[in-house]
Design an enzyme around this catalytic site. Structure first.
Site, PDB file in Angstrom:
ATOM      1  CE1 TYR A 213      -2.129 -11.442  25.457  1.00  0.00           C
ATOM      2  CE2 TYR A 213      -0.738 -13.310  24.861  1.00  0.00           C
ATOM      3  CZ  TYR A 213      -1.922 -12.604  24.721  1.00  0.00           C
ATOM      4  OH  TYR A 213      -2.886 -13.047  23.859  1.00  0.00           O
TER       5      TYR A 213
ATOM      6  CB  SER B 215      -2.746 -16.789  24.510  1.00  0.00           C
ATOM      7  OG  SER B 215      -1.540 -16.713  23.777  1.00  0.00           O
TER       8      SER B 215
END
Length: 260
Positions: free
Chosen positions: A157, A144
Protein backbone atom coordinates in the site's frame (compact mmCIF):
# COMPACT_ATOMS: atom_id res chain seq x y z
CA UNK A 1 -19.84 35.41 -0.83
CA UNK A 2 -20.72 32.29 -2.79
CA UNK A 3 -17.35 30.54 -2.57
CA UNK A 4 -16.18 27.18 -3.92
CA UNK A 5 -19.05 26.75 -6.39
CA UNK A 6 -18.56 24.33 -9.28
CA UNK A 7 -21.41 25.48 -11.49
CA UNK A 8 -20.82 24.54 -15.12
CA UNK A 9 -18.03 22.10 -14.23
CA UNK A 10 -17.92 18.48 -15.33
CA UNK A 11 -16.28 16.36 -12.63
CA UNK A 12 -15.15 12.74 -12.82
CA UNK A 13 -14.83 10.95 -9.47
CA UNK A 14 -13.43 7.42 -9.37
CA UNK A 15 -14.42 5.06 -6.58
CA UNK A 16 -17.58 7.10 -6.00
CA UNK A 17 -19.60 4.20 -4.63
CA UNK A 18 -18.32 4.41 -1.07
CA UNK A 19 -16.05 6.15 1.40
CA UNK A 20 -14.11 9.23 0.33
CA UNK A 21 -15.17 8.93 -3.31
CA UNK A 22 -18.83 8.89 -2.37
CA UNK A 23 -18.43 11.93 -0.12
CA UNK A 24 -16.56 13.80 -2.87
CA UNK A 25 -19.21 12.97 -5.49
CA UNK A 26 -22.03 14.21 -3.24
CA UNK A 27 -20.12 17.32 -2.19
CA UNK A 28 -19.22 18.35 -5.73
CA UNK A 29 -22.76 17.75 -6.99
CA UNK A 30 -24.08 19.85 -4.12
CA UNK A 31 -21.79 22.66 -5.25
CA UNK A 32 -23.18 22.61 -8.78
CA UNK A 33 -20.95 20.20 -10.72
CA UNK A 34 -22.28 17.51 -13.01
CA UNK A 35 -20.61 14.46 -11.48
CA UNK A 36 -19.63 11.33 -13.38
CA UNK A 37 -18.98 8.42 -11.01
CA UNK A 38 -16.56 5.74 -12.20
CA UNK A 39 -17.08 2.64 -10.09
CA UNK A 40 -16.25 -1.06 -10.37
CA UNK A 41 -19.33 -1.79 -8.23
CA UNK A 42 -21.91 -0.11 -10.43
CA UNK A 43 -24.73 -0.79 -7.97
CA UNK A 44 -22.85 1.10 -5.26
CA UNK A 45 -22.23 3.93 -7.69
CA UNK A 46 -25.93 4.03 -8.46
CA UNK A 47 -26.73 4.38 -4.76
CA UNK A 48 -24.48 7.43 -4.64
CA UNK A 49 -26.12 8.83 -7.75
CA UNK A 50 -29.58 8.27 -6.27
CA UNK A 51 -28.55 10.36 -3.25
CA UNK A 52 -27.24 13.08 -5.54
CA UNK A 53 -30.38 13.29 -7.64
CA UNK A 54 -32.62 13.14 -4.55
CA UNK A 55 -30.81 16.24 -3.29
CA UNK A 56 -31.35 18.05 -6.59
CA UNK A 57 -27.92 17.37 -8.10
CA UNK A 58 -27.01 15.97 -11.49
CA UNK A 59 -24.76 13.06 -12.37
CA UNK A 60 -24.12 9.78 -14.11
CA UNK A 61 -22.62 6.45 -13.10
CA UNK A 62 -20.30 4.34 -15.26
CA UNK A 63 -19.33 0.78 -14.39
CA UNK A 64 -15.63 0.40 -15.16
CA UNK A 65 -12.44 -1.20 -13.89
CA UNK A 66 -9.92 1.65 -13.69
CA UNK A 67 -7.03 -0.78 -14.19
CA UNK A 68 -8.16 -1.41 -17.79
CA UNK A 69 -7.07 1.51 -19.95
CA UNK A 70 -9.23 0.81 -23.00
CA UNK A 71 -12.33 0.57 -20.82
CA UNK A 72 -11.45 3.83 -19.06
CA UNK A 73 -10.82 5.55 -22.40
CA UNK A 74 -14.21 4.45 -23.67
CA UNK A 75 -15.91 5.88 -20.59
CA UNK A 76 -14.02 9.18 -20.79
CA UNK A 77 -14.93 9.49 -24.47
CA UNK A 78 -18.56 8.86 -23.55
CA UNK A 79 -18.46 11.50 -20.81
CA UNK A 80 -17.03 14.10 -23.18
CA UNK A 81 -19.68 13.27 -25.77
CA UNK A 82 -22.45 13.55 -23.15
CA UNK A 83 -21.23 16.65 -21.36
CA UNK A 84 -19.07 18.42 -23.90
CA UNK A 85 -16.03 18.63 -21.68
CA UNK A 86 -14.22 17.48 -18.56
CA UNK A 87 -12.95 19.98 -16.04
CA UNK A 88 -12.13 18.02 -12.87
CA UNK A 89 -10.76 14.53 -12.19
CA UNK A 90 -10.59 13.18 -8.64
CA UNK A 91 -8.87 9.80 -8.33
CA UNK A 92 -10.34 8.16 -5.22
CA UNK A 93 -10.48 4.53 -6.37
CA UNK A 94 -8.07 2.45 -4.34
CA UNK A 95 -7.60 -0.76 -2.41
CA UNK A 96 -5.56 -1.70 0.64
CA UNK A 97 -3.29 -4.51 1.73
CA UNK A 98 -2.00 -5.43 5.16
CA UNK A 99 1.45 -7.00 5.27
CA UNK A 100 5.18 -6.36 5.40
CA UNK A 101 7.63 -7.25 2.62
CA UNK A 102 7.92 -10.94 3.54
CA UNK A 103 4.16 -11.46 3.69
CA UNK A 104 3.43 -9.62 0.43
CA UNK A 105 3.17 -11.99 -2.50
CA UNK A 106 3.79 -11.06 -6.11
CA UNK A 107 0.04 -11.38 -6.66
CA UNK A 108 -0.64 -9.00 -3.77
CA UNK A 109 1.77 -6.44 -5.21
CA UNK A 110 0.27 -6.70 -8.70
CA UNK A 111 -3.27 -6.31 -7.37
CA UNK A 112 -2.41 -3.15 -5.44
CA UNK A 113 -0.36 -1.74 -8.32
CA UNK A 114 -3.10 -2.35 -10.88
CA UNK A 115 -5.70 -0.33 -9.00
CA UNK A 116 -3.81 2.27 -7.01
CA UNK A 117 -1.01 3.09 -9.44
CA UNK A 118 -2.12 1.97 -12.89
CA UNK A 119 -5.71 3.00 -12.22
CA UNK A 120 -4.63 6.52 -11.28
CA UNK A 121 -2.34 6.65 -14.32
CA UNK A 122 -5.09 5.40 -16.64
CA UNK A 123 -7.56 8.05 -15.51
CA UNK A 124 -5.02 10.87 -15.84
CA UNK A 125 -3.76 9.55 -19.17
CA UNK A 126 -7.25 9.44 -20.68
CA UNK A 127 -8.35 12.87 -19.42
CA UNK A 128 -5.34 15.12 -19.84
CA UNK A 129 -5.67 15.48 -23.63
CA UNK A 130 -9.25 16.70 -23.25
CA UNK A 131 -8.18 19.17 -20.58
CA UNK A 132 -5.48 20.47 -22.91
CA UNK A 133 -8.00 20.92 -25.73
CA UNK A 134 -10.34 22.98 -23.59
CA UNK A 135 -7.60 25.16 -22.08
CA UNK A 136 -7.09 23.61 -18.66
CA UNK A 137 -8.43 21.50 -15.86
CA UNK A 138 -7.81 20.17 -12.38
CA UNK A 139 -6.57 16.74 -11.30
CA UNK A 140 -6.65 15.68 -7.66
CA UNK A 141 -5.23 12.35 -6.55
CA UNK A 142 -5.81 10.62 -3.23
CA UNK A 143 -2.47 9.56 -1.77
CA UNK A 144 -1.99 8.78 1.93
CA UNK A 145 0.11 9.56 4.97
CA UNK A 146 1.84 6.33 3.90
CA UNK A 147 3.34 8.39 1.04
CA UNK A 148 5.36 10.37 3.56
CA UNK A 149 5.97 8.26 6.68
CA UNK A 150 6.57 4.62 7.48
CA UNK A 151 3.42 2.69 8.43
CA UNK A 152 3.78 -0.82 9.91
CA UNK A 153 2.55 -3.73 7.77
CA UNK A 154 1.67 -1.60 4.74
CA UNK A 155 4.48 -2.44 2.31
CA UNK A 156 2.46 -2.72 -0.92
CA UNK A 157 0.00 0.00 0.00
CA UNK A 158 2.82 2.43 0.87
CA UNK A 159 4.54 1.62 -2.41
CA UNK A 160 1.40 2.47 -4.34
CA UNK A 161 0.62 5.70 -2.51
CA UNK A 162 4.21 6.86 -2.82
CA UNK A 163 3.79 6.43 -6.57
CA UNK A 164 0.57 8.47 -6.49
CA UNK A 165 2.43 11.32 -4.80
CA UNK A 166 5.31 11.36 -7.27
CA UNK A 167 3.01 10.97 -10.31
CA UNK A 168 1.17 14.03 -9.02
CA UNK A 169 4.37 16.09 -8.94
CA UNK A 170 5.37 14.95 -12.41
CA UNK A 171 2.01 15.78 -13.99
CA UNK A 172 1.89 19.15 -12.24
CA UNK A 173 5.31 20.04 -13.67
CA UNK A 174 4.70 18.78 -17.19
CA UNK A 175 1.37 20.54 -17.73
CA UNK A 176 1.98 23.97 -16.21
CA UNK A 177 1.83 25.59 -19.64
CA UNK A 178 -1.48 23.83 -20.36
CA UNK A 179 -3.20 25.38 -17.34
CA UNK A 180 -3.72 21.95 -15.77
CA UNK A 181 -3.32 21.93 -12.00
CA UNK A 182 -2.48 18.63 -10.29
CA UNK A 183 -2.37 18.11 -6.53
CA UNK A 184 -2.87 15.27 -4.09
CA UNK A 185 -4.16 14.83 -0.57
CA UNK A 186 -2.80 12.47 2.07
CA UNK A 187 -5.46 11.32 4.53
CA UNK A 188 -4.75 9.39 7.69
CA UNK A 189 -7.43 6.94 8.86
CA UNK A 190 -10.88 7.85 7.62
CA UNK A 191 -13.99 6.17 9.03
CA UNK A 192 -15.35 4.37 5.96
CA UNK A 193 -17.14 1.05 5.43
CA UNK A 194 -13.73 -0.44 4.60
CA UNK A 195 -12.50 0.28 8.13
CA UNK A 196 -15.60 -1.28 9.68
CA UNK A 197 -15.24 -4.34 7.46
CA UNK A 198 -11.53 -4.69 8.23
CA UNK A 199 -12.16 -4.58 11.98
CA UNK A 200 -15.07 -7.03 11.79
CA UNK A 201 -13.03 -9.49 9.72
CA UNK A 202 -9.82 -9.36 11.74
CA UNK A 203 -11.09 -8.68 15.27
CA UNK A 204 -14.47 -10.43 15.68
CA UNK A 205 -16.00 -9.66 19.05
CA UNK A 206 -13.54 -6.84 19.66
CA UNK A 207 -14.94 -4.32 17.20
CA UNK A 208 -15.54 -1.45 19.63
CA UNK A 209 -12.17 -1.94 21.34
CA UNK A 210 -10.23 -1.95 18.07
CA UNK A 211 -12.15 0.98 16.62
CA UNK A 212 -11.19 3.01 19.68
CA UNK A 213 -7.57 1.87 19.46
CA UNK A 214 -7.26 2.75 15.78
CA UNK A 215 -8.98 6.09 16.33
CA UNK A 216 -6.45 7.06 18.98
CA UNK A 217 -3.50 6.51 16.65
CA UNK A 218 -4.39 9.97 15.32
CA UNK A 219 -3.12 12.65 17.71
CA UNK A 220 -6.46 14.44 17.39
CA UNK A 221 -8.06 11.35 18.95
CA UNK A 222 -10.42 10.20 16.21
CA UNK A 223 -10.64 9.17 12.57
CA UNK A 224 -11.57 11.66 9.88
CA UNK A 225 -15.07 11.76 8.49
CA UNK A 226 -15.36 11.29 4.69
CA UNK A 227 -17.15 14.64 4.44
CA UNK A 228 -14.18 16.40 6.02
CA UNK A 229 -11.92 15.01 3.31
CA UNK A 230 -14.45 15.97 0.64
CA UNK A 231 -14.43 19.61 1.73
CA UNK A 232 -10.66 19.73 1.33
CA UNK A 233 -11.02 18.20 -2.12
CA UNK A 234 -13.63 20.79 -3.02
CA UNK A 235 -11.32 23.67 -2.18
CA UNK A 236 -8.40 22.24 -4.15
CA UNK A 237 -10.60 21.68 -7.21
CA UNK A 238 -12.29 25.08 -7.04
CA UNK A 239 -11.29 28.23 -8.89
CA UNK A 240 -10.40 29.76 -5.52
CA UNK A 241 -7.39 27.38 -5.40
CA UNK A 242 -6.14 28.53 -8.79
CA UNK A 243 -2.61 29.25 -7.52
CA UNK A 244 -2.10 25.75 -6.07
CA UNK A 245 -0.41 22.99 -8.05
CA UNK A 246 2.22 20.35 -7.40
CA UNK A 247 1.31 20.11 -3.72
CA UNK A 248 0.43 17.35 -1.29
CA UNK A 249 -1.95 18.18 1.55
CA UNK A 250 -2.10 16.04 4.67
CA UNK A 251 -5.50 15.67 6.28
CA UNK A 252 -4.34 13.55 9.15
CA UNK A 253 -5.38 14.84 12.57
CA UNK A 254 -1.75 15.72 13.22
CA UNK A 255 -0.39 12.24 12.41
CA UNK A 256 2.66 13.23 10.36
CA UNK A 257 3.89 16.14 12.44
CA UNK A 258 2.58 15.45 15.93
CA UNK A 259 2.77 11.67 16.33
CA UNK A 260 5.98 11.49 18.35
Amino acid sequence: MNLFRLDGKIAVVTGGGSGIGQAVAKCFAGQGAVVHILELNEAAGQETLDSITAAGGEGFVHGVNVSEQQAVQAVIDKIVSISGGLHILVNCAGIAHVGKLESTTEQDLDRIYNVNVKGTYNCMFTTVSQMKKQGGGVILNVASIASSVGIPDRFAYSMSKGAVLTMTLSVAKDYLADNIRCNCISPARVHTPFVDGFIAKNYPGREAEMFEKLSKTQPIGRMAKPDEVAWQCLYLCSDEAGFITGSDYAIDGGFIRLNN
